[in-house]
Scaffold this active site. Sequence first.
Site, PDB file in Angstrom:
ATOM      1  N   CYS A   1       0.833  -1.206   0.000  1.00 44.69           N
ATOM      2  CA  CYS A   1       0.000   0.000   0.000  1.00 44.69           C
ATOM      3  C   CYS A   1       0.869   1.257   0.000  1.00 44.69           C
ATOM      4  O   CYS A   1       1.461   1.612   1.030  1.00 44.69           O
ATOM      5  CB  CYS A   1      -0.915  -0.044   1.231  1.00 44.69           C
TER       6      CYS A   1
ATOM      7  N   CYS B   1      -0.319   4.103   2.197  1.00 42.53           N
ATOM      8  CA  CYS B   1      -0.100   3.852   3.625  1.00 42.53           C
ATOM      9  C   CYS B   1       1.365   4.034   4.005  1.00 42.53           C
ATOM     10  O   CYS B   1       1.682   4.666   5.007  1.00 42.53           O
ATOM     11  CB  CYS B   1      -0.491   2.420   3.980  1.00 42.53           C
ATOM     12  N   ASP B   2       2.260   3.469   3.215  1.00 36.13           N
ATOM     13  CA  ASP B   2       3.657   3.348   3.652  1.00 36.13           C
ATOM     14  C   ASP B   2       4.641   4.220   2.885  1.00 36.13           C
ATOM     15  O   ASP B   2       5.819   4.279   3.248  1.00 36.13           O
ATOM     16  CB  ASP B   2       4.102   1.876   3.527  1.00 36.13           C
TER      17      ASP B   2
END
Length: 298
Positions: free
Chosen positions: A130, A133-134
């Site tokens: 992701c 997300c990261d």
Amino acid sequence: MFDIVIVGAGPAGITAGIYAKRAGKNVLVIERAIIGGQVASIGEIENYPGFSKVEGYVLADAFRKQAKSLGVEFVSDVMTDFKVQKNKKIVVGKKQNYGAKVVIFAMGANSKELDVEGEKDFVGKGVSYCATCDGNFFKNKDVVVVGSGESAVASALYLLSICKSVSIISKNPELKLKSYPKTILEKLKNVQLYFNSHVTKINGDQFVESVEIDRQNEPIKADGVFVAIGRTPDTLMLKGKVDLDEKGYIKTDEHMRTSLEGVFACGDVSNIDVKQIVTATATGAIAATEAIKLLSRK
Ligand SMILES: Cc1cc2nc3c(=O)[nH]c(=O)nc-3n(C[C@H](O)[C@H](O)[C@H](O)COP(=O)(O)OP(=O)(O)OC[C@H]3O[C@@H](n4cnc5c(N)ncnc54)[C@H](O)[C@@H]3O)c2cc1C
């Protein structure tokens, strides 16, 4: 017989449970693994409002504690089938069956894996599924995105503004730019593209250091590997019972209603576009609120 049975105790299911319980409904949440869902396995989360930085398991535990303190009941079981009998819905579990007036599906979705050496060893240590997300953990670093589709392109574009270098490794001879205009290629001009290439190994010591592909001997230097080859919802058992889109996500309207009355879906298992914790909790709240309205109408 419950008012509402919710399948899946990720952020979507837990939120739906909290809303249903606070409205005085007799509600049960069925979970096959860990209460908290995918959140429990995330390293650090930086984009959930109210927490500038929080470990996934800490947030998952906070969700669990809040739900339990309000009296939401959880059961450890796996839904293996779903049946409709007149006005009653039945969630068939491995251990037992659960009857309900309303069912909310919140089973999430799983990222597809590359299934190559090193991938599992470096999850959370350079391997991510992701970019939204990261990505921020790879500021000014070299990353590769694996995939050819729109999520790979979206990941690469997102990472371009954060990372030092971005490469895309695609098994196909070109990128699949279905809904993107061709001018997007101009934006991707700083991305190194490796076509007709398969990742064969991810190398590193503590963290990812390089990626090997089948079309060249020299490994590609990388601090991060973003796997964007698709996600799969586990909805095969619902086929023919509620409408699914071509990828198997449950089709919902803006009230998170499915094609079957009394059945709602929320979070990653539904066909919402942005699959994040904040959208899972939001759609969980909508599904439960609509479920409560439906129950009071009846
Ligand atoms: C590595 C990683 C990092 C991420 N980082 C972020 C981030 O930083 N910020 C962010 O907003 N989002 C992040 N996400 C995405 C976020 O975790 C998901 O969008 C969110 O968890 C979706 O919530 P959900 O409740 O819909 O599904 P899930 O969290 O997947 O929960 C679904 C639950 O349903 C259960 N279940 C499934 N099938 C059954 C069944 N048949 N019977 C019983 N139970 C079942 C599962 O065990 C699971 O616990 C990340 C995801 C991953 C994988």
